[in-house]
Design an enzyme around this catalytic site. Sequence first.
Site, PDB file in Angstrom:
ATOM      1  N   ARG A   1      -2.617  10.914   6.352  1.00  0.00           N
ATOM      2  CA  ARG A   1      -2.720   9.483   6.736  1.00  0.00           C
ATOM      3  C   ARG A   1      -2.460   8.302   5.494  1.00  0.00           C
ATOM      4  O   ARG A   1      -2.440   8.504   4.547  1.00  0.00           O
ATOM      5  CB  ARG A   1      -4.209   8.994   7.104  1.00  0.00           C
ATOM      6  CG  ARG A   1      -4.471   7.577   7.545  1.00  0.00           C
ATOM      7  CD  ARG A   1      -5.690   7.256   8.171  1.00  0.00           C
ATOM      8  NE  ARG A   1      -6.724   7.526   6.949  1.00  0.00           N
ATOM      9  CZ  ARG A   1      -7.161   6.397   6.177  1.00  0.00           C
ATOM     10  NH1 ARG A   1      -6.391   5.226   6.103  1.00  0.00           N
ATOM     11  NH2 ARG A   1      -7.969   6.383   5.132  1.00  0.00           N
TER      12      ARG A   1
ATOM     13  N   HIS B   1      -8.705  11.297  -1.214  1.00  0.00           N
ATOM     14  CA  HIS B   1      -8.204  10.035  -1.844  1.00  0.00           C
ATOM     15  C   HIS B   1      -8.062  10.402  -3.221  1.00  0.00           C
ATOM     16  O   HIS B   1      -9.056  10.485  -3.814  1.00  0.00           O
ATOM     17  CB  HIS B   1      -9.421   8.949  -1.416  1.00  0.00           C
ATOM     18  CG  HIS B   1      -8.687   7.595  -1.471  1.00  0.00           C
ATOM     19  ND1 HIS B   1      -8.529   6.845  -2.744  1.00  0.00           N
ATOM     20  CD2 HIS B   1      -8.680   6.634  -0.714  1.00  0.00           C
ATOM     21  CE1 HIS B   1      -7.865   5.667  -2.511  1.00  0.00           C
ATOM     22  NE2 HIS B   1      -8.080   5.376  -1.392  1.00  0.00           N
TER      23      HIS B   1
ATOM     24  N   GLN C   1      -8.088  14.257   4.097  1.00  0.00           N
ATOM     25  CA  GLN C   1      -7.432  13.623   2.929  1.00  0.00           C
ATOM     26  C   GLN C   1      -8.487  13.499   1.754  1.00  0.00           C
ATOM     27  O   GLN C   1      -9.572  13.141   1.965  1.00  0.00           O
ATOM     28  CB  GLN C   1      -7.237  12.343   3.629  1.00  0.00           C
ATOM     29  CG  GLN C   1      -6.602  11.212   2.394  1.00  0.00           C
ATOM     30  CD  GLN C   1      -6.058  10.082   3.058  1.00  0.00           C
ATOM     31  OE1 GLN C   1      -6.840   9.061   3.503  1.00  0.00           O
ATOM     32  NE2 GLN C   1      -4.896   9.975   3.361  1.00  0.00           N
TER      33      GLN C   1
ATOM     34  N   PHE D   1       0.984  -1.396   0.015  1.00  0.00           N
ATOM     35  CA  PHE D   1       0.098  -0.070   0.156  1.00  0.00           C
ATOM     36  C   PHE D   1       1.045   1.385  -0.071  1.00  0.00           C
ATOM     37  O   PHE D   1       1.994   1.238   0.288  1.00  0.00           O
ATOM     38  CB  PHE D   1      -0.802   0.034   1.259  1.00  0.00           C
ATOM     39  CG  PHE D   1      -2.388  -0.102   0.991  1.00  0.00           C
ATOM     40  CD1 PHE D   1      -2.964  -1.026   0.112  1.00  0.00           C
ATOM     41  CD2 PHE D   1      -3.400   1.115   1.537  1.00  0.00           C
ATOM     42  CE1 PHE D   1      -4.464  -0.924  -0.127  1.00  0.00           C
ATOM     43  CE2 PHE D   1      -4.446   0.978   1.220  1.00  0.00           C
ATOM     44  CZ  PHE D   1      -5.126   0.213   0.444  1.00  0.00           C
TER      45      PHE D   1
ATOM     46  N   GLU E   1      -7.161   1.663  -2.813  1.00  0.00           N
ATOM     47  CA  GLU E   1      -5.682   1.973  -3.126  1.00  0.00           C
ATOM     48  C   GLU E   1      -5.199   0.379  -3.520  1.00  0.00           C
ATOM     49  O   GLU E   1      -4.229   0.027  -4.113  1.00  0.00           O
ATOM     50  CB  GLU E   1      -4.915   2.264  -1.991  1.00  0.00           C
ATOM     51  CG  GLU E   1      -3.636   2.754  -2.161  1.00  0.00           C
ATOM     52  CD  GLU E   1      -3.048   3.654  -1.029  1.00  0.00           C
ATOM     53  OE1 GLU E   1      -3.813   4.512  -0.626  1.00  0.00           O
ATOM     54  OE2 GLU E   1      -1.930   3.564  -0.615  1.00  0.00           O
TER      55      GLU E   1
ATOM     56  N   ARG F   1      -1.056   9.255  -0.339  1.00  0.00           N
ATOM     57  CA  ARG F   1      -2.185   9.642  -1.305  1.00  0.00           C
ATOM     58  C   ARG F   1      -2.238  11.236  -1.389  1.00  0.00           C
ATOM     59  O   ARG F   1      -2.863  11.596  -2.576  1.00  0.00           O
ATOM     60  CB  ARG F   1      -3.611   9.225  -0.193  1.00  0.00           C
ATOM     61  CG  ARG F   1      -3.592   7.973   0.020  1.00  0.00           C
ATOM     62  CD  ARG F   1      -4.848   7.635   0.715  1.00  0.00           C
ATOM     63  NE  ARG F   1      -5.173   6.211   0.892  1.00  0.00           N
ATOM     64  CZ  ARG F   1      -5.945   5.468   1.559  1.00  0.00           C
ATOM     65  NH1 ARG F   1      -6.652   6.178   2.678  1.00  0.00           N
ATOM     66  NH2 ARG F   1      -6.154   4.351   1.343  1.00  0.00           N
TER      67      ARG F   1
ATOM     68  N   HIS G   1     -12.237  12.185   1.589  1.00  0.00           N
ATOM     69  CA  HIS G   1     -12.445  10.637   2.419  1.00  0.00           C
ATOM     70  C   HIS G   1     -12.042  10.514   3.804  1.00  0.00           C
ATOM     71  O   HIS G   1     -12.663   9.684   4.342  1.00  0.00           O
ATOM     72  CB  HIS G   1     -11.065   9.905   1.429  1.00  0.00           C
ATOM     73  CG  HIS G   1     -11.002   8.521   1.996  1.00  0.00           C
ATOM     74  ND1 HIS G   1     -11.997   7.591   1.800  1.00  0.00           N
ATOM     75  CD2 HIS G   1      -9.951   7.674   2.393  1.00  0.00           C
ATOM     76  CE1 HIS G   1     -11.679   6.155   2.261  1.00  0.00           C
ATOM     77  NE2 HIS G   1     -10.426   6.334   2.567  1.00  0.00           N
TER      78      HIS G   1
ATOM     79  N   LEU H   1     -15.476   4.929  -3.226  1.00  0.00           N
ATOM     80  CA  LEU H   1     -14.276   4.616  -3.214  1.00  0.00           C
ATOM     81  C   LEU H   1     -13.705   3.630  -4.018  1.00  0.00           C
ATOM     82  O   LEU H   1     -14.126   2.728  -4.390  1.00  0.00           O
ATOM     83  CB  LEU H   1     -13.743   4.500  -1.799  1.00  0.00           C
ATOM     84  CG  LEU H   1     -12.452   4.147  -1.649  1.00  0.00           C
ATOM     85  CD1 LEU H   1     -11.514   5.441  -1.467  1.00  0.00           C
ATOM     86  CD2 LEU H   1     -12.276   3.631  -0.168  1.00  0.00           C
TER      87      LEU H   1
END
Lengths: 269, 606
Positions: free
Chosen positions: B418, B239, B237, B124, B256, B312, B383, B253
């Site tokens: 994050r 995304h 954030q 990730f 990822e 991100r 997000h 969403l």
Amino acid sequence: MSTETAILTEAITTSKPPADHARKVSFRIWRGDKEAGAFVEYTVNVTEGMVLLDCVHRIQAEQASDLACRWNCKAGKCGSCSAEINGKPSLMCMTRMDTLPPDKVVTVEPMRSFPLIRDLVTDVSWNFRVKKTIKPFKPRKPDNADGSWTMFQQDIDRVQEFRKCIECFLCQDVCHVIRDHHKEDEFIGPRFLMYTAALEMHPLDTEDRVGDLKNRDGIGYCNITKCCTKVCPEHIGITDNAIIPMKERVVDEFYDPITRLFRIFKGKK
Amino acid sequence: MSFTDQYIVHEHDVLVIGAGGAGLRAAIEASAAGVKVGVICKSLLGKAHTVMAEGGMAAAMGNVDDRDNWEVHFADTMRGGQYLNNPIMVEHHAKEAPARVLELESWGAVFDRTKEGKILQRNFGGHRYPRLAHVGDRTGLELIRTLQDHGIHQGMEVFMEMTVVSLLTTGGRISGVLGYDRERGRMHVWKAKAVILATGGIGKSFRITSNSWEGTGDGHALAYEAGAELMDMEFVQFHPTGMVWPPSVRGILVTEGVRGEGGVLRNSEGKRFMFDDIPDAYRNQVAKDEEEGWKYVCGDKNANRPPELLTRDHVARCINREIKAGRGSPHGGVYLDIGWIKEKMPNASAHIQRKLPSMYHQFKQLAGVDITAEAMEVGPTTHYVMGGVAVDGHTQMSCVPGLFAAGEVTAGLHGANRLGGNSLSDLIVFGKLAGEHAAKFVKEHGAVEVDQAQVEAHTRAIMAPFDRPHGENPYGIQQDLQNTMQDLVGIVRVQGEMELALAKIEEYKARLKNVGVIGHREYNPGWHTAIDLPCMLTVSESITRSALDRKESRGAQFRDDYPEKSAECSTFNLVAKKAPDGSMQVTRRPLLQMRDDLKAVIEKMK
């Protein structure tokens, strides 16, 4: 996609309106509570890609801000927006408007098997009470010193299939044992037969729930009409992969003559 | 009418608000400590936004790459958060996460496996090694269902479809909460010695978001009104990959995990644009070419990650830049292609469907796109909020005695940005910590009486919209606010636009005073929206004020008028607090000092 929806989808593909072309669609939506209610008609402009839940939201925002509807994720992952669309138990968020017959009024009703709260919202609390009665997961001792277990993918594929369940309760809604015969006190329904199967087939579990399935949970009421499998939005093989194997375990344990003989000798009940 | 006629009164030692991963984990821990626990869910049990989490939970177990350990995870998280994180929390998180994941397995979770039969871990963004324990792309569902199915047997009392409208304090300490049930619209008072906020995020303040209707920042606003501090609110954030088409699913969403499994980003010219812009902090961790990137995805320990797996904040900005430069896809996104891996492996189509089943399903059913054969169109979506209630990193308690917080509603772990996968591990690590310390708190402190006048004043306020059946429709204000935040305080920010946003927020506050609802109190979504609006406005104001005061670009905050990082701004967190005159004050608080041993870990991992 179930066979019915697939056929439906194919049948209307040819008459699909051109992209970005808004069309007016009429809805009959059930409005009311425990005491009284009736279908109310609304008309909404529908554009390409919209799902039924979008239409309900549009009605809420523009015409009836007090229209009750339960929803959360709008992506088929939480299982909140269950309803009966043109008579078929479905998730509103995963029902694309272009899969419904065009130029026909769309009927939206709450799930019929559960007590009505208001409009499209039903009281599904029975399901939560049922789950609590099922013996919880009880793992064997860890295999390794760090507290972990060794399990292989091929041994958990089936359990993972059952654990995809989003608890939309459409299978409970469609099951005739609940819907027509109201055996809620003697029958836990396809969702929880499958939940039990997931625990029974979990490689680490040491609990025995087969007796409960037979004596308390009413597995015998299921006569394999497979309606639950047909409406499952996660396409889980509820009947074939969960309920039938559990029925077989019940048969093996309680009705197989040789096993019965063993039980008598061993003094098991 | 007496108080008990008007209100349904409950009494608990620890009351948890929110039943996602953090709330349930907290409730399990507090129950285990032997105190009486109640859990309030805004929706039905098991439907909280945690179910939407897809990719996995980060825990340095080292099952796939044995070079991984808590120190690497610590350094990765601090680097990803641009060093504004609370190092105590980051350390605790990195050390505890593996045990919390194993605990889930002991409660019945069934993670995907390695060939050796261990819990499988995937790559990730921003994580140096494959670190995310996962179940296909439905890890959040597995987490919440495991906690739910375990939790219901631990003695906690669960209240479904109830919303909290106010925290009650007596002499500055938490004494309970006031709320209503959706089914009948009855008012409830929960007396409690300690309250744990686990209410999740704020995405609904923006037009394009991956969050459900519940993400209205209730916990943030409740805490703020009760005197707690909101920290790091400027860091929202976006995304990088949300769906962009069809319009009705915009924002949903796209995990990822697609990039973790080899998915690449391309613009309308077919170019993999992520190779064009590599941040300095990651220069020696990124693949030099496409071939090396693929080797990394396949588990080659000598290869570096493809640039699609950068953090991100960075990926979202690169996508935004491509779209603005006119190299976007037809519906205003860019292309995310996983189908290309068929050039590299046999049975790619089956592989994709096994690794990313819900993505396959979601695109097939909602967009008519087969991701094994066609590229997805994706673009940034609101997000997650890194900011939230400021808490003590050892106990999760806020500055209001008896008020604890865990999960997304809390600030500190993630700093300015994050890392994917750190949110699910956040829930179980800090949910446990909050539950433990809340239980400890109630054992050390007696009960305090609820102030009835406070309860009655809050009740009058939330009933007021019924007196104005011809007042303004709450949905109108909600929509205007979402447009304001999206357009003026979004992924690229400038001073003038944010000042305009503040003026508009003031205007919405005025309009809110005239909001009206029709119908009655039973399951009335218009009324619920009217009650959610003040929370959304408080959150939006704190985001905007903090973003204005941070005159730099760092992590999730990008200022067009201050495009670089500033040395001065690297020394503080921003804290929003309600002043005695009722206005919002934003102050700068020097960063928590990092222990020398932790500094040494960061140096070692550079």
